[in-house]
Design a protein around this motif. Structure first.
Motif, mmCIF file in Angstrom:
data_model
loop_
_atom_site.group_PDB
_atom_site.id
_atom_site.type_symbol
_atom_site.label_atom_id
_atom_site.label_comp_id
_atom_site.label_asym_id
_atom_site.label_seq_id
_atom_site.Cartn_x
_atom_site.Cartn_y
_atom_site.Cartn_z
ATOM 1 N N ALA A 64 0.832 -1.210 0.000
ATOM 2 C CA ALA A 64 0.000 0.000 0.000
ATOM 3 C C ALA A 64 0.867 1.261 0.000
ATOM 4 C CB ALA A 64 -0.940 -0.017 1.200
ATOM 5 N N LYS A 65 2.002 1.223 0.691
ATOM 6 C CA LYS A 65 2.893 2.385 0.696
ATOM 7 C C LYS A 65 3.534 2.569 -0.678
ATOM 8 C CE LYS A 65 3.830 5.441 3.692
ATOM 9 N NZ LYS A 65 2.909 6.601 3.789
ATOM 10 N N HIS A 105 0.990 4.155 -2.755
ATOM 11 C CA HIS A 105 0.833 5.527 -2.258
ATOM 12 C C HIS A 105 1.879 6.457 -2.882
ATOM 13 C CE1 HIS A 105 0.337 8.590 1.007
ATOM 14 N NE2 HIS A 105 1.655 8.632 0.979
ATOM 15 N N TRP A 106 3.115 5.994 -2.928
ATOM 16 C CA TRP A 106 4.194 6.823 -3.460
ATOM 17 C C TRP A 106 4.137 7.000 -4.972
ATOM 18 C CZ3 TRP A 106 7.871 3.211 -0.446
ATOM 19 C CH2 TRP A 106 7.978 3.625 0.880
ATOM 20 N N LEU A 128 1.384 6.670 -7.073
ATOM 21 C CA LEU A 128 0.029 6.872 -7.570
ATOM 22 C C LEU A 128 -0.068 8.112 -8.458
ATOM 23 C CD1 LEU A 128 -2.921 5.782 -7.144
ATOM 24 C CD2 LEU A 128 -3.143 7.585 -5.427
ATOM 25 N N LYS A 180 -5.687 12.357 -4.829
ATOM 26 C CA LYS A 180 -5.713 12.762 -3.417
ATOM 27 C C LYS A 180 -6.529 11.797 -2.564
ATOM 28 C CE LYS A 180 -6.478 16.691 -0.333
ATOM 29 N NZ LYS A 180 -5.605 16.164 0.658
ATOM 30 N N HIS A 185 -4.696 8.375 -2.537
ATOM 31 C CA HIS A 185 -3.424 8.565 -1.827
ATOM 32 C C HIS A 185 -3.655 8.538 -0.314
ATOM 33 C CE1 HIS A 185 0.695 10.198 -1.506
ATOM 34 N NE2 HIS A 185 0.222 11.062 -0.627
ATOM 35 N N GLU A 186 -4.636 9.273 0.152
ATOM 36 C CA GLU A 186 -4.938 9.317 1.586
ATOM 37 C C GLU A 186 -5.547 8.008 2.072
ATOM 38 O OE1 GLU A 186 -7.290 12.872 1.929
ATOM 39 O OE2 GLU A 186 -5.515 14.162 1.832
ATOM 40 N N HIS A 187 -6.365 7.388 1.250
ATOM 41 C CA HIS A 187 -6.974 6.110 1.639
ATOM 42 C C HIS A 187 -5.910 5.025 1.793
ATOM 43 C CE1 HIS A 187 -10.591 3.197 0.991
ATOM 44 N NE2 HIS A 187 -9.986 3.005 2.128
ATOM 45 N N LEU A 188 -4.910 5.044 0.946
ATOM 46 C CA LEU A 188 -3.828 4.068 1.057
ATOM 47 C C LEU A 188 -3.101 4.198 2.395
ATOM 48 C CD1 LEU A 188 -2.512 4.225 -2.603
ATOM 49 C CD2 LEU A 188 -3.477 2.195 -1.478
ATOM 50 N N ASP A 189 -2.955 5.421 2.878
ATOM 51 C CA ASP A 189 -2.318 5.596 4.189
ATOM 52 C C ASP A 189 -3.167 5.001 5.304
ATOM 53 O OD1 ASP A 189 0.227 6.554 3.842
ATOM 54 O OD2 ASP A 189 -0.345 8.668 3.939
ATOM 55 N N ASP A 191 -4.577 5.480 -10.760
ATOM 56 C CA ASP A 191 -5.450 5.358 -9.596
ATOM 57 C C ASP A 191 -6.505 4.263 -9.750
ATOM 58 O OD1 ASP A 191 -6.914 6.823 -11.480
ATOM 59 O OD2 ASP A 191 -7.342 8.491 -10.126
#
Length: 155
Positions: A34-35, A38-39, A41, A47, A50-54, A101
């Motif tokens: 997931a990280k 995230h990096w 994407l 957005k 990206h935030e959901h992956l965190d 995405d």
């Protein structure tokens, strides 16, 4: 050197320990995957995804710690070394480079589905041998299923 004495018998500890080790591998690799997404994407929904992956990373990391600590509490040494995770993961790897995405959402939904299936097997396996471990796995499964639902809703 002192050892942690298990509250479980050997056979029950073995079943619970295997379930916890498998869960640890899944959770550690999920956090890394997931990280990575995230990096790398890109896309119109950057957005939000990206935030959901965190959120997934945070869930996986916190749950991995809970799983590893439960293993130690029952006298099993957790193995979260990078080589162990790399050798034993069952998760398919993401493609290198930028990731669209829509593709990430679909891949993360699929990965979560695979992990949930294995967690449900672990829940069933620990029913008799160790209900405390089972309870931990049930709670994590519920959170994974919530994330799965949220990613599926975006597909």
């Amino acid at each position: 050197m002192a050892e942690i004495k298990s509250p479980l018998g050997d056979a029950d500890r073995k079943v619970a320990g295997e379930a916890l080790q498998g869960a640890l591998i899944d959770l550690l690799d999920l956090s890394l995957t997931a990280k990575q997404a995230h990096w790398n994407l890109i896309g119109r929904n950057f957005k939000v995804v990206h935030e959901h992956l965190d959120e997934v990373v945070d869930l996986a990391r916190a749950s991995a710690d809970d799983v590893a600590e439960r293993a130690v509490a029952i006298g099993v040494n957790p193995d979260g070394r990078s080589r162990t995770v790399a050798d034993r993961t069952q998760l398919p790897q993401l493609d290198p480079g930028y990731l669209g995405d829509d593709k990430v959402v679909a891949q993360i939904a699929d990965l979560l589905g695979q992990i949930i299936a294995r967690f449900r097997e672990r829940v069933a396996a620990t029913d008799e041998p160790d209900p405390v471990t089972q309870d931990l796995l049930i709670g994590i499964t519920a959170e994974l299923e919530k994330q799965h639902w949220m990613f599926q809703a975006q597909v």
